[in-house]
Design a protein around this motif. Structure first.
Motif, mmCIF file in Angstrom:
data_model
loop_
_atom_site.group_PDB
_atom_site.id
_atom_site.type_symbol
_atom_site.label_atom_id
_atom_site.label_comp_id
_atom_site.label_asym_id
_atom_site.label_seq_id
_atom_site.Cartn_x
_atom_site.Cartn_y
_atom_site.Cartn_z
ATOM 1 N N GLU A 67 0.838 -1.196 0.000
ATOM 2 C CA GLU A 67 0.000 0.000 0.000
ATOM 3 C C GLU A 67 0.878 1.252 0.000
ATOM 4 O O GLU A 67 1.987 1.259 0.542
ATOM 5 N N GLY A 68 0.364 2.324 -0.601
ATOM 6 C CA GLY A 68 1.054 3.607 -0.578
ATOM 7 C C GLY A 68 0.554 4.499 0.548
ATOM 8 O O GLY A 68 -0.270 4.084 1.370
ATOM 9 N N LYS A 69 1.031 5.730 0.563
ATOM 10 C CA LYS A 69 0.665 6.647 1.636
ATOM 11 C C LYS A 69 -0.639 7.387 1.366
ATOM 12 O O LYS A 69 -1.300 7.842 2.299
ATOM 13 N N THR A 70 -0.993 7.530 0.091
ATOM 14 C CA THR A 70 -2.204 8.279 -0.238
ATOM 15 C C THR A 70 -3.425 7.367 -0.251
ATOM 16 O O THR A 70 -3.317 6.142 -0.330
ATOM 17 N N VAL A 71 -4.628 7.988 -0.222
ATOM 18 C CA VAL A 71 -5.881 7.228 -0.237
ATOM 19 C C VAL A 71 -5.992 6.406 -1.514
ATOM 20 O O VAL A 71 -6.465 5.262 -1.500
ATOM 21 N N LEU A 72 -5.558 6.965 -2.642
ATOM 22 C CA LEU A 72 -5.647 6.268 -3.918
ATOM 23 C C LEU A 72 -4.762 5.028 -3.959
ATOM 24 O O LEU A 72 -4.971 4.145 -4.793
ATOM 25 N N GLN A 73 -3.776 4.963 -3.072
ATOM 26 C CA GLN A 73 -2.858 3.831 -3.061
ATOM 27 C C GLN A 73 -3.189 2.812 -1.972
ATOM 28 O O GLN A 73 -2.416 1.903 -1.700
ATOM 29 N N LYS A 74 -4.375 2.969 -1.343
ATOM 30 C CA LYS A 74 -4.809 2.026 -0.330
ATOM 31 C C LYS A 74 -5.718 0.963 -0.964
ATOM 32 O O LYS A 74 -6.414 1.221 -1.934
ATOM 33 N N ASN A 75 -5.703 -0.233 -0.378
ATOM 34 C CA ASN A 75 -6.575 -1.312 -0.850
ATOM 35 C C ASN A 75 -8.027 -0.938 -0.532
ATOM 36 O O ASN A 75 -8.395 -0.811 0.643
ATOM 37 N N PRO A 76 -8.883 -0.753 -1.551
ATOM 38 C CA PRO A 76 -10.243 -0.249 -1.305
ATOM 39 C C PRO A 76 -11.266 -1.330 -0.956
ATOM 40 O O PRO A 76 -12.428 -1.012 -0.714
ATOM 41 N N HIS A 77 -10.852 -2.595 -0.923
ATOM 42 C CA HIS A 77 -11.807 -3.693 -0.783
ATOM 43 C C HIS A 77 -11.888 -4.207 0.648
ATOM 44 O O HIS A 77 -10.936 -4.050 1.427
ATOM 45 N N PRO A 78 -13.004 -4.837 1.023
ATOM 46 C CA PRO A 78 -13.146 -5.365 2.392
ATOM 47 C C PRO A 78 -12.073 -6.410 2.696
ATOM 48 O O PRO A 78 -11.800 -7.283 1.863
ATOM 49 N N PRO A 79 -11.456 -6.350 3.872
ATOM 50 C CA PRO A 79 -10.425 -7.340 4.229
ATOM 51 C C PRO A 79 -10.960 -8.772 4.123
ATOM 52 O O PRO A 79 -12.122 -9.034 4.427
ATOM 53 N N ASN A 80 -10.079 -9.648 3.654
ATOM 54 C CA ASN A 80 -10.378 -11.074 3.499
ATOM 55 C C ASN A 80 -11.327 -11.395 2.346
ATOM 56 O O ASN A 80 -11.725 -12.549 2.176
ATOM 57 N N SER A 81 -11.707 -10.392 1.571
ATOM 58 C CA SER A 81 -12.495 -10.668 0.370
ATOM 59 C C SER A 81 -11.547 -11.072 -0.759
ATOM 60 O O SER A 81 -10.339 -10.787 -0.706
ATOM 61 N N LEU A 82 -12.083 -11.721 -1.784
ATOM 62 C CA LEU A 82 -11.248 -12.119 -2.912
ATOM 63 C C LEU A 82 -10.724 -10.884 -3.644
ATOM 64 O O LEU A 82 -9.588 -10.874 -4.130
ATOM 65 N N ALA A 83 -11.539 -9.828 -3.704
ATOM 66 C CA ALA A 83 -11.092 -8.590 -4.339
ATOM 67 C C ALA A 83 -9.913 -7.979 -3.577
ATOM 68 O O ALA A 83 -8.965 -7.469 -4.172
ATOM 69 N N TRP A 84 -9.980 -8.021 -2.249
ATOM 70 C CA TRP A 84 -8.889 -7.521 -1.396
ATOM 71 C C TRP A 84 -7.602 -8.297 -1.667
ATOM 72 O O TRP A 84 -6.533 -7.722 -1.847
ATOM 73 N N ALA A 85 -7.710 -9.634 -1.727
ATOM 74 C CA ALA A 85 -6.535 -10.460 -2.016
ATOM 75 C C ALA A 85 -6.025 -10.216 -3.423
ATOM 76 O O ALA A 85 -4.814 -10.112 -3.663
ATOM 77 N N GLY A 86 -6.961 -10.107 -4.380
ATOM 78 C CA GLY A 86 -6.564 -9.876 -5.765
ATOM 79 C C GLY A 86 -5.823 -8.566 -5.946
ATOM 80 O O GLY A 86 -4.897 -8.463 -6.767
ATOM 81 N N TRP A 87 -6.212 -7.529 -5.189
ATOM 82 C CA TRP A 87 -5.543 -6.223 -5.259
ATOM 83 C C TRP A 87 -4.085 -6.371 -4.832
ATOM 84 O O TRP A 87 -3.178 -5.830 -5.475
ATOM 85 N N ILE A 88 -3.838 -7.136 -3.758
ATOM 86 C CA ILE A 88 -2.472 -7.339 -3.267
ATOM 87 C C ILE A 88 -1.660 -8.138 -4.290
ATOM 88 O O ILE A 88 -0.507 -7.789 -4.594
ATOM 89 N N ILE A 89 -2.257 -9.201 -4.827
ATOM 90 C CA ILE A 89 -1.558 -10.032 -5.810
ATOM 91 C C ILE A 89 -1.209 -9.210 -7.048
ATOM 92 O O ILE A 89 -0.104 -9.322 -7.595
ATOM 93 N N ALA A 90 -2.142 -8.376 -7.500
ATOM 94 C CA ALA A 90 -1.883 -7.543 -8.677
ATOM 95 C C ALA A 90 -0.733 -6.566 -8.424
ATOM 96 O O ALA A 90 0.101 -6.312 -9.305
ATOM 97 N N LYS A 91 -0.682 -6.004 -7.224
ATOM 98 C CA LYS A 91 0.429 -5.115 -6.879
ATOM 99 C C LYS A 91 1.764 -5.859 -6.935
ATOM 100 O O LYS A 91 2.764 -5.342 -7.451
#
Length: 428
Positions: free
Chosen positions: A367-391
């Motif tokens: 994650e980055g320092k700005t709001v735009l660089q934060k993971n926007p998805h609910p923790p433990n959701s597949l979208a949340w995990a996918g965001w980390i994997i994509a990064k």
């Protein structure tokens, strides 16, 4: 398979001989049956379908494995008899509201054992490959029993009268594109002449497919009730098949099509009641979701796992490998869908509890320092995990950037699996 986006046993084992031998023994084990593997497909969707309207889309694909006269690997004929391989029939479940993939509900994997000498029309349905179009949704009914509503969707190939007579039941509907201009009681006696009400027009984007480039199409629709007549060749079935079946018809036709293009003409038959224009277009929208299963087959073959490149030596092992790869292809598609946060799936359908802990540990690093660089998805959701994997795969994380696709996910997953392995060893 999901992590390495491959079905090659050497790649799956990371080049370790013990791993290669282990995978080979698993596929050769007589207690590992293709029936059990296919039955296992439904474990995920049985939970995910609860309370939803599920679009249960079924279709068949030919898996063409390279063979020679001396090395047919025990595979039967496919296509027009030139190639040899395995046939995969799958039913893919989607959320009707979001289009999110819920999982595989049922299906069949097999190879042909020679040719049948009895003519097709003289064989009962139970002795034809066509039977899979009825047995698959019948098996899916038990898997999807917690769904609020199920709509089975299939293309023209399976517009057979037996399906309309046997499959529908309360809460389980059918939506199929008509294969022929069926005989009906209304109008001039055929679907094409049945009296229908106008439902207005719409502009849609047609996806590219072999022989047809993508284009914008202007469609007009009509709808009404029709009464299908039992075909004459089924008259000997007597009381086993009703003489008539009442269904809804939604006809969609293209106006002002390009001169070099075949105009769209869909006659969609469904057991849903279609009483107004809004419902007619809703049915059209459901049918258009059928393209998802075509994408599933592409992910399994050319655009993803490249299943047809397998060099396994026996048909028995190739059939099992196909059943396992189908589940992996479904997971890959769920990961790609999760990038927009619409699938509402949980990370546990793809990642183990230890891997989810690793994802939590990695989150502050990506994650980055700005709001735009934060993971926007609910923790433990597949979208949340996918965001980390994509990064981890090289995506910059900005919402306006080009969406991350299968290649980014593959790179991210390969990197993540190495990190997760090291994380498991931290206390050793």
């Amino acid at each position: 398979m999901v992590a390495r986006e491959s079905i090659c046993l050497r790649r799956l084992a990371g080049g370790r001989r013990g791993g290669i031998v282990g995978f080979s023994r698993f596929l050769a084990n007589p207690r590992v049956t293709v029936e059990a593997l296919v039955e296992g497909w439904g474990a995920e969707i049985a939970e995910a379908c609860a309370g939803r309207h599920v679009l249960a889309i079924q279709d068949t694909s030919e898996i063409n494995f390279a063979t020679t006269k001396e090395r047919d690997r025990g595979l039967g004929e496919i296509g027009k008899g030139v190639g040899r391989g395995v046939l995969l029939h799958a039913m893919l479940g989607l959320d009707a509201e979001t289009g999110g993939i819920l999982g595989l509900a049922s299906g069949k994997v097999w190879t042909r054992n020679g040719r049948v000498s009895t003519p097709h029309k003289k064989r009962p349905l139970s002795e034809k490959e066509t039977e899979r179009w009825l047995t698959t949704p019948q098996a899916a009914k038990a898997v999807l029993h917690r769904a609020a509503l199920v709509t089975e969707i299939s293309d023209r190939e399976i517009d057979i009268y037996e399906k309309w007579a046997h499959l529908p039941q309360p809460g389980f509907h059918i939506l199929t594109r008509a294969n022929v201009d069926r005989s009906v009681k209304e109008g001039g006696g055929n679907l094409s002449t049945a009296p229908l009400q106008p439902a207005g027009a719409a502009v849609i984007e047609l996806r590219a497919r072999p022989g047809r480039p993508a284009r914008t199409a202007q469609l007009v629709a009509r709808f009404g009730r029709v009464t299908l007549k039992r075909p004459s060749h089924l008259a000997n079935q007597g009381a086993a098949l009703a003489k008539t079946i009442e269904v809804s018809l939604v006809e969609v036709s293209e106006v002002d099509a390009p001169a070099d293009a075949e105009p769209i003409l869909w006659r969609l038959l469904t057991t849903h009641a279609v009483e107004d224009a809004a419902m007619a277009w809703r049915v059209v929208g459901w049918y258009r979701q059928r393209w998802t299963i075509e994408q599933f087959f592409r992910t399994l073959k050319q655009q993803g796992l490249q299943l047809e490149d397998s060099q396994l030596e026996s048909a028995e092992r190739l059939i099992k490998l196909t059943a396992i790869a189908a589940r992996a292809a479904c997971t890959i598609m769920q990961l790609v869908q999760a990038r927009d946060g619409q699938s509402a799936q949980q990370a546990e359908i793809v990642f183990s509890p230890a891997e989810i802990k690793t994802l939590h540990a990695l989150l502050p690093e990506v994650e980055g320092k700005t709001v735009l660089q934060k993971n926007p998805h609910p923790p433990n959701s597949l979208a949340w995990a996918g965001w980390i994997i994509a990064k981890l795969g090289g995506w910059d994380g900005y919402p306006k950037s080009k969406p991350h696709g299968p290649i980014t996910f593959r790179h991210g997953l390969e990197y993540f699996r190495s990190i997760a392995y090291g994380w498991r060893l931290r206390d050793v």
